[in-house]
Each structure stands twice: as structure tokens, then as C-alpha cells.
Motif scaffolding. Sequence first.
Motif, PDB file in Angstrom:
ATOM      1  N   ASP A   7       0.636  -1.209  -0.165  1.00 22.62           N
ATOM      2  CA  ASP A   7       0.136   0.339   0.086  1.00 22.62           C
ATOM      3  C   ASP A   7       1.501   1.082   0.293  1.00 22.62           C
ATOM      4  OD1 ASP A   7      -2.218  -1.263  -0.270  1.00 22.62           O
ATOM      5  OD2 ASP A   7      -2.914  -0.501   1.528  1.00 22.62           O
ATOM      6  N   THR A  74       1.503   6.624  -2.313  1.00 24.60           N
ATOM      7  CA  THR A  74       1.403   5.221  -2.090  1.00 24.60           C
ATOM      8  C   THR A  74       0.323   4.800  -3.071  1.00 24.60           C
ATOM      9  OG1 THR A  74      -1.494   6.498  -2.487  1.00 24.60           O
ATOM     10  CG2 THR A  74      -0.419   5.452  -0.008  1.00 24.60           C
ATOM     11  N   SER A  75       0.939   3.234  -3.373  1.00 26.75           N
ATOM     12  CA  SER A  75       0.736   2.538  -4.679  1.00 26.75           C
ATOM     13  C   SER A  75      -0.776   2.608  -5.494  1.00 26.75           C
ATOM     14  CB  SER A  75       0.513   1.459  -4.654  1.00 26.75           C
ATOM     15  OG  SER A  75      -0.251   0.266  -3.363  1.00 26.75           O
ATOM     16  N   SER A  76      -1.831   3.499  -5.556  1.00 27.59           N
ATOM     17  CA  SER A  76      -2.659   3.861  -5.751  1.00 27.59           C
ATOM     18  C   SER A  76      -3.655   5.208  -4.971  1.00 27.59           C
ATOM     19  CB  SER A  76      -3.560   2.760  -6.181  1.00 27.59           C
ATOM     20  OG  SER A  76      -3.963   1.982  -4.709  1.00 27.59           O
ATOM     21  N   ASP A  78      -6.881   4.000  -3.856  1.00 27.17           N
ATOM     22  CA  ASP A  78      -7.475   2.928  -3.110  1.00 27.17           C
ATOM     23  C   ASP A  78      -6.581   2.275  -1.736  1.00 27.17           C
ATOM     24  OD1 ASP A  78      -9.228   3.063  -4.597  1.00 27.17           O
ATOM     25  OD2 ASP A  78      -9.594   0.985  -5.143  1.00 27.17           O
ATOM     26  N   TRP A 121      -0.944   9.733  -3.123  1.00 28.45           N
ATOM     27  CA  TRP A 121      -1.002   9.621  -3.970  1.00 28.45           C
ATOM     28  C   TRP A 121      -0.861  10.263  -5.704  1.00 28.45           C
ATOM     29  CZ3 TRP A 121      -0.331   5.562  -7.641  1.00 28.45           C
ATOM     30  CH2 TRP A 121      -0.372   5.369  -8.607  1.00 28.45           C
TER      31      TRP A 121
END
Length: 316
Positions: A7, A74-76, A78, A121
Motif C-alpha cells: 500500500d 501510496t501505490s494507488s 485506494d 498518491w
Amino acid sequence: MTPPLGDIAHLGHVELLTPDLDASVRFFTEFLGLTENGRSGDSVYLRTWDDYEHHSLTLTAHSVPGIRRTALRTSSADALRRRIEAVEAAGRPGRWVEDEPGIGPLYVTTDPDGHELALYWESEWYEAPDGLRPGLKNQPQAKPGRGVGVRRLDHVNFLGADVAANGDFHREVLGARPTEQIRLDSGRIAAQWLTFTNKSYDIVYTEDWTGSSGRLHHIAFAADTREDILRAADLALDTGVFIETGPHKHAIQQTFFLYVYEPGGNRVELCNPLTRLVLAPDWPLITWTEAERAKGQAWGLRTIESFHTHGTPPVA
């Protein structure tokens, strides 16, 4: 339950405070080889040549040195939402800000020790202007022809009043995993290395012997080779940069290192950790004892006393 690794994509950038902004900018641009990428008020934005984002480091004028913000991408979208929910569930304070160029909204919170952490993000990809365009299209910027030419911001080492509590926060709330640690004879955890990626560490907590909270031990920049670290030591000698310790090899994490002080007083590590990755999904936490650490670094160099006493901001 520990959230899934991934995440948090990586360490994004940090903001350092300095009482001598001009001298600190010269250190990071002329000695380390970073590129200035804008100014705003009392802040200067700098980037390493292999960073894809707007900046790797913000230098801000302040009465005392130290670290103000550590930003984690973060990776996305979400993933950002999930980590914010986890922060709020843990009872940590949080607020939204939009105060950095090239970066979208940041959710700012703190670890248990009071260090400011920002999660984000949205990020603007860097486009090199004429004169900085690389010869190879798969790198964001041409390599600098000055100074050490560090590749990237590698890790942050915080000083903490309670290492275990801060480590638990990163593990349980942000999804990091600890890779190595020091346990004293009393059972207390004196230091812990944690990673969000397949690097062996991104964040470190070291016990603050003063009992203070929210201080910085050092930030670190990665160089391509050990020879770059040796060359950095020669450059430091030639240009009057203070060398605290090294070059040498750490026992923990096996990082080849050189520690220097930038003019504002913050400790900076130049390191070559690029060959060591943690690829095993079931990597066991390696614990070092007090007796093992008393042996010093990998090749016998004793840990210098200032390594345990110098931090920023300074305390009496």
C-alpha cells in the motif's frame, strides 16, 4: 492484522530544516549533486537525478535544524484511502494539505513519537528542461557533472523515545515489515529497520538517548557504487565537509557508508545498499544482541560516540 505489503509504494521525499539555507543548498547541489527545481517562500526544492517526481528534498529556513516532514507515496488512490482509514482507526491525528509543488493532496499525520508523516498518491512526473535531458529515455534527468551525483533518496533514520511503539505503528498501520533490529539485554528494542518494498529498509528508528521525541538521526542518499562513497570522502576532504565516520561497512544491513554533516547541522549518510534486496516473502526478523553490537561495524570499526549523541534539533 498487518496490512498487505505494497500500500506504501516508496519513500517519496523529506523536508529538512536548516538555520543556514544558502549554505545547505550549496551542500546538496554542489557536493551531493542534486538539482534545484523551484523555490517558494523560505523553501527550496531539490531533486536527485533518478527521481521521477518533482522533488526529493525540501530545504526550509528555520531557527534550528531537524526534519519537518517525511512523505510516503501510496501505490494507488485506494491504497491511500485504506491507509488513512487505518491511521484514523489507530487514533492518530490527521489533516489534509496541498502545500507542495508537483504533489497532489497530502494526508498529514504523525507517528507515536511526533514525527510528521504525509501520505499521498497524486504526483506530477518530472520532465527535464533543455540542458538536463538525458541521453537515455528511460531515466528522468541527465546525470550531474558535479559532486557525488547521488541517485536517489534512500532512507530516513528517526530518533525515537520508544522504538518498539514506532515500529509497531509502521507495521500495523502503514504495512511495513521489520527486517532487522537490536534488542538490549533488558529486552528493550533499541533500533529497528523497516521496509515498504523489496529494499532491505526504508525507515529506521533508533533510540534517542536523551529521551526526547521527534528528532532526526539522519537522512541517506544512495550512490551507485562503493567507489562513489570513497570519492565522496575525498570530495568532502577537499571542500571542507565534516566527516563524522566512515567510509566503512555496517554490520546491520551491510550498507557501505559515509556520514557527514551538512552546514545546517543535520547528519547525512551517503550509502551504497543497491545490491542487497529482501525478496523472500517470509523474511525472518533478524535480531542483534547487545554483545554482538559491541563488536562494532562489519570490519571492526567502533561506533563513534557522536553517533549516539548527535541529533537534530539539538538538545541540552
